[in-house]
Design a protein around this motif. Sequence first.
Motif, PDB file in Angstrom:
ATOM      1  N   TRP A  46       0.953  -0.987  -0.032  1.00 34.18           N
ATOM      2  CA  TRP A  46      -0.160  -0.084   0.112  1.00 34.18           C
ATOM      3  C   TRP A  46       0.876   1.293  -0.047  1.00 34.18           C
ATOM      4  CZ3 TRP A  46      -0.718   4.168   3.677  1.00 34.18           C
ATOM      5  CH2 TRP A  46      -1.628   4.864   3.207  1.00 34.18           C
ATOM      6  N   ALA A  47       1.903   1.267   0.833  1.00 31.47           N
ATOM      7  CA  ALA A  47       2.818   2.407   0.776  1.00 31.47           C
ATOM      8  C   ALA A  47       3.482   2.876  -0.361  1.00 31.47           C
ATOM      9  CB  ALA A  47       3.744   2.411   2.080  1.00 31.47           C
ATOM     10  N   GLY A  48       3.774   1.738  -1.167  1.00 32.40           N
ATOM     11  CA  GLY A  48       4.471   1.921  -2.405  1.00 32.40           C
ATOM     12  C   GLY A  48       3.777   2.324  -3.785  1.00 32.40           C
ATOM     13  N   ARG A  49       2.683   2.117  -3.615  1.00 31.50           N
ATOM     14  CA  ARG A  49       1.729   2.457  -4.886  1.00 31.50           C
ATOM     15  C   ARG A  49       1.052   3.792  -5.058  1.00 31.50           C
ATOM     16  NH1 ARG A  49      -3.584   2.502  -5.233  1.00 31.50           N
ATOM     17  NH2 ARG A  49      -4.734   2.729  -3.397  1.00 31.50           N
ATOM     18  N   ILE A  50       1.152   4.327  -6.188  1.00 23.69           N
ATOM     19  CA  ILE A  50       0.357   5.792  -6.381  1.00 23.69           C
ATOM     20  C   ILE A  50       0.059   5.534  -7.784  1.00 23.69           C
ATOM     21  CG2 ILE A  50       0.891   7.924  -7.057  1.00 23.69           C
ATOM     22  CD1 ILE A  50       2.542   8.500  -5.165  1.00 23.69           C
ATOM     23  N   ARG A  51      -1.273   5.537  -8.201  1.00 25.53           N
ATOM     24  CA  ARG A  51      -1.922   5.329  -9.338  1.00 25.53           C
ATOM     25  C   ARG A  51      -2.133   6.342 -10.349  1.00 25.53           C
ATOM     26  NH1 ARG A  51      -4.341   0.987 -11.208  1.00 25.53           N
ATOM     27  NH2 ARG A  51      -4.409  -0.078  -9.074  1.00 25.53           N
ATOM     28  N   LEU A  52      -1.540   6.309 -11.484  1.00 29.63           N
ATOM     29  CA  LEU A  52      -1.480   7.508 -12.372  1.00 29.63           C
ATOM     30  C   LEU A  52      -2.642   7.051 -13.333  1.00 29.63           C
ATOM     31  CD1 LEU A  52       2.246   8.186 -13.134  1.00 29.63           C
ATOM     32  CD2 LEU A  52       0.826   9.315 -11.514  1.00 29.63           C
ATOM     33  N   THR A  53      -3.742   7.780 -13.610  1.00 26.37           N
ATOM     34  CA  THR A  53      -4.736   7.399 -14.515  1.00 26.37           C
ATOM     35  C   THR A  53      -5.144   8.529 -15.439  1.00 26.37           C
ATOM     36  OG1 THR A  53      -5.777   6.107 -12.814  1.00 26.37           O
ATOM     37  CG2 THR A  53      -6.973   6.594 -14.556  1.00 26.37           C
ATOM     38  N   VAL A  54      -5.149   8.500 -16.841  1.00 30.22           N
ATOM     39  CA  VAL A  54      -5.427   9.123 -17.801  1.00 30.22           C
ATOM     40  C   VAL A  54      -6.824   9.025 -18.278  1.00 30.22           C
ATOM     41  CG1 VAL A  54      -4.757  10.163 -19.828  1.00 30.22           C
ATOM     42  CG2 VAL A  54      -3.099   9.374 -18.638  1.00 30.22           C
ATOM     43  N   THR A  55      -7.512   9.831 -18.223  1.00 33.52           N
ATOM     44  CA  THR A  55      -8.969   9.677 -18.823  1.00 33.52           C
ATOM     45  C   THR A  55      -9.022  10.869 -19.989  1.00 33.52           C
ATOM     46  OG1 THR A  55     -10.145  11.297 -17.563  1.00 33.52           O
ATOM     47  CG2 THR A  55     -10.078   9.073 -16.552  1.00 33.52           C
ATOM     48  N   ALA A  56     -10.288  10.696 -20.722  1.00 29.35           N
ATOM     49  CA  ALA A  56     -10.423  11.828 -21.735  1.00 29.35           C
ATOM     50  C   ALA A  56     -10.475  13.409 -21.366  1.00 29.35           C
ATOM     51  CB  ALA A  56     -11.629  11.456 -22.310  1.00 29.35           C
ATOM     52  N   ASP A  57     -10.916  13.153 -19.777  1.00 30.38           N
ATOM     53  CA  ASP A  57     -11.130  14.590 -19.413  1.00 30.38           C
ATOM     54  C   ASP A  57     -10.030  15.140 -18.416  1.00 30.38           C
ATOM     55  OD1 ASP A  57     -13.436  14.925 -20.598  1.00 30.38           O
ATOM     56  OD2 ASP A  57     -14.625  13.932 -18.971  1.00 30.38           O
ATOM     57  N   GLU A  58      -9.250  14.067 -17.782  1.00 33.95           N
ATOM     58  CA  GLU A  58      -8.467  14.529 -16.777  1.00 33.95           C
ATOM     59  C   GLU A  58      -7.290  13.431 -16.509  1.00 33.95           C
ATOM     60  OE1 GLU A  58     -10.685  15.207 -13.245  1.00 33.95           O
ATOM     61  OE2 GLU A  58     -11.422  13.290 -12.879  1.00 33.95           O
ATOM     62  N   LEU A  59      -6.213  14.094 -15.638  1.00 35.88           N
ATOM     63  CA  LEU A  59      -5.011  13.189 -15.305  1.00 35.88           C
ATOM     64  C   LEU A  59      -5.196  12.903 -13.685  1.00 35.88           C
ATOM     65  CD1 LEU A  59      -2.251  11.744 -15.481  1.00 35.88           C
ATOM     66  CD2 LEU A  59      -1.379  14.063 -15.207  1.00 35.88           C
ATOM     67  N   LEU A  60      -5.318  11.869 -13.328  1.00 36.68           N
ATOM     68  CA  LEU A  60      -5.506  11.713 -11.872  1.00 36.68           C
ATOM     69  C   LEU A  60      -4.117  10.833 -11.367  1.00 36.68           C
ATOM     70  CD1 LEU A  60      -8.362  10.358 -13.452  1.00 36.68           C
ATOM     71  CD2 LEU A  60      -9.064  10.902 -10.946  1.00 36.68           C
ATOM     72  N   VAL A  61      -3.760  11.457 -10.624  1.00 33.91           N
ATOM     73  CA  VAL A  61      -2.386  11.054  -9.550  1.00 33.91           C
ATOM     74  C   VAL A  61      -2.748  10.901  -8.246  1.00 33.91           C
ATOM     75  CG1 VAL A  61      -0.085  11.730  -9.163  1.00 33.91           C
ATOM     76  CG2 VAL A  61      -1.053  12.403 -11.280  1.00 33.91           C
ATOM     77  N   ASP A  62      -3.017   9.738  -7.960  1.00 28.54           N
ATOM     78  CA  ASP A  62      -3.785   9.240  -6.526  1.00 28.54           C
ATOM     79  C   ASP A  62      -4.862   9.951  -6.144  1.00 28.54           C
ATOM     80  OD1 ASP A  62      -3.547   7.534  -4.265  1.00 28.54           O
ATOM     81  OD2 ASP A  62      -2.294   8.899  -3.156  1.00 28.54           O
ATOM     82  N   ASP A  63      -4.974  10.945  -5.409  1.00 28.91           N
ATOM     83  CA  ASP A  63      -6.178  11.945  -5.299  1.00 28.91           C
ATOM     84  C   ASP A  63      -6.052  13.257  -5.822  1.00 28.91           C
ATOM     85  OD1 ASP A  63      -4.300  12.845  -3.485  1.00 28.91           O
ATOM     86  OD2 ASP A  63      -5.788  13.070  -1.742  1.00 28.91           O
ATOM     87  N   ALA A  64      -5.007  13.524  -6.666  1.00 30.00           N
ATOM     88  CA  ALA A  64      -5.233  14.757  -7.151  1.00 30.00           C
ATOM     89  C   ALA A  64      -5.535  14.658  -8.523  1.00 30.00           C
ATOM     90  CB  ALA A  64      -3.571  15.226  -7.359  1.00 30.00           C
ATOM     91  N   ARG A  65      -6.154  15.873  -8.948  1.00 31.36           N
ATOM     92  CA  ARG A  65      -6.755  15.835 -10.426  1.00 31.36           C
ATOM     93  C   ARG A  65      -6.415  16.953 -11.227  1.00 31.36           C
ATOM     94  NH1 ARG A  65     -11.794  12.888 -10.767  1.00 31.36           N
ATOM     95  NH2 ARG A  65     -12.143  11.581  -8.828  1.00 31.36           N
ATOM     96  N   LEU A  66      -6.242  16.907 -12.432  1.00 29.45           N
ATOM     97  CA  LEU A  66      -5.654  17.721 -13.224  1.00 29.45           C
ATOM     98  C   LEU A  66      -6.469  17.726 -14.489  1.00 29.45           C
ATOM     99  CD1 LEU A  66      -3.417  19.774 -14.225  1.00 29.45           C
ATOM    100  CD2 LEU A  66      -2.129  18.103 -15.414  1.00 29.45           C
ATOM    101  N   PRO A  67      -7.226  18.712 -14.652  1.00 28.72           N
ATOM    102  CA  PRO A  67      -8.004  18.693 -16.037  1.00 28.72           C
ATOM    103  C   PRO A  67      -7.230  18.827 -17.283  1.00 28.72           C
ATOM    104  CG  PRO A  67      -8.834  20.461 -14.543  1.00 28.72           C
ATOM    105  CD  PRO A  67      -7.456  19.945 -14.076  1.00 28.72           C
ATOM    106  N   ARG A  68      -7.678  17.827 -18.382  1.00 29.65           N
ATOM    107  CA  ARG A  68      -6.786  17.899 -19.536  1.00 29.65           C
ATOM    108  C   ARG A  68      -6.762  19.211 -20.075  1.00 29.65           C
ATOM    109  NH1 ARG A  68      -3.896  16.194 -21.282  1.00 29.65           N
ATOM    110  NH2 ARG A  68      -4.273  15.316 -23.169  1.00 29.65           N
ATOM    111  N   ALA A  69      -7.924  19.928 -20.008  1.00 29.98           N
ATOM    112  CA  ALA A  69      -7.887  21.296 -20.874  1.00 29.98           C
ATOM    113  C   ALA A  69      -6.538  22.256 -20.491  1.00 29.98           C
ATOM    114  CB  ALA A  69      -9.202  22.156 -20.534  1.00 29.98           C
ATOM    115  N   VAL A  70      -6.155  22.087 -19.301  1.00 27.32           N
ATOM    116  CA  VAL A  70      -5.065  23.078 -18.994  1.00 27.32           C
ATOM    117  C   VAL A  70      -3.548  22.361 -19.221  1.00 27.32           C
ATOM    118  CG1 VAL A  70      -6.223  23.972 -17.046  1.00 27.32           C
ATOM    119  CG2 VAL A  70      -4.938  21.938 -16.461  1.00 27.32           C
ATOM    120  N   VAL A  71      -3.467  21.287 -19.793  1.00 24.58           N
ATOM    121  CA  VAL A  71      -2.197  20.559 -20.055  1.00 24.58           C
ATOM    122  C   VAL A  71      -1.624  21.180 -21.399  1.00 24.58           C
ATOM    123  CG1 VAL A  71      -0.915  18.363 -20.880  1.00 24.58           C
ATOM    124  CG2 VAL A  71      -2.464  18.470 -18.958  1.00 24.58           C
TER     125      VAL A  71
END
Length: 142
Positions: A46-71
Amino acid sequence: MPWWFWPVGLVIGVLLAALFDGPLSTFPAWPAYVVVLALTAGGLWWAGRIRLTVTADELLVDDARLPRAVVADVRELTAADKRRLLGVDAHPLAFVVQRPWIAGAVRVELADPDDPTPYWILSSRHPDRLVAALRATADQPA
């Protein structure tokens, strides 16, 4: 986690479980070893994992969210670039999710006038796949 965290963590788990196996113990020792080692392994995972997820609308890094429109731009970092951007050329407002035992990294430039964060630096075991995923979703029509 780096590979050497696992043996060290499991040795510490064995030592903790051995506390339940004292000379005055009236209970069998094996359940303590099973429970403590399972909890240790689960905690290390659990301590060693951080999930990076790319969707059509945003980039999710653990609990942080970045809207794709600002990339604005995304690029894979070399080891020298990563060291430089986390050291002498580091921006104090950059968002950094960095694991020292992971060699690869990606820099995501932002184009949001309302956000003081200039870029994100993200550790990734597969930075080429992360860059490709971010560029693929950026090329798709909204």
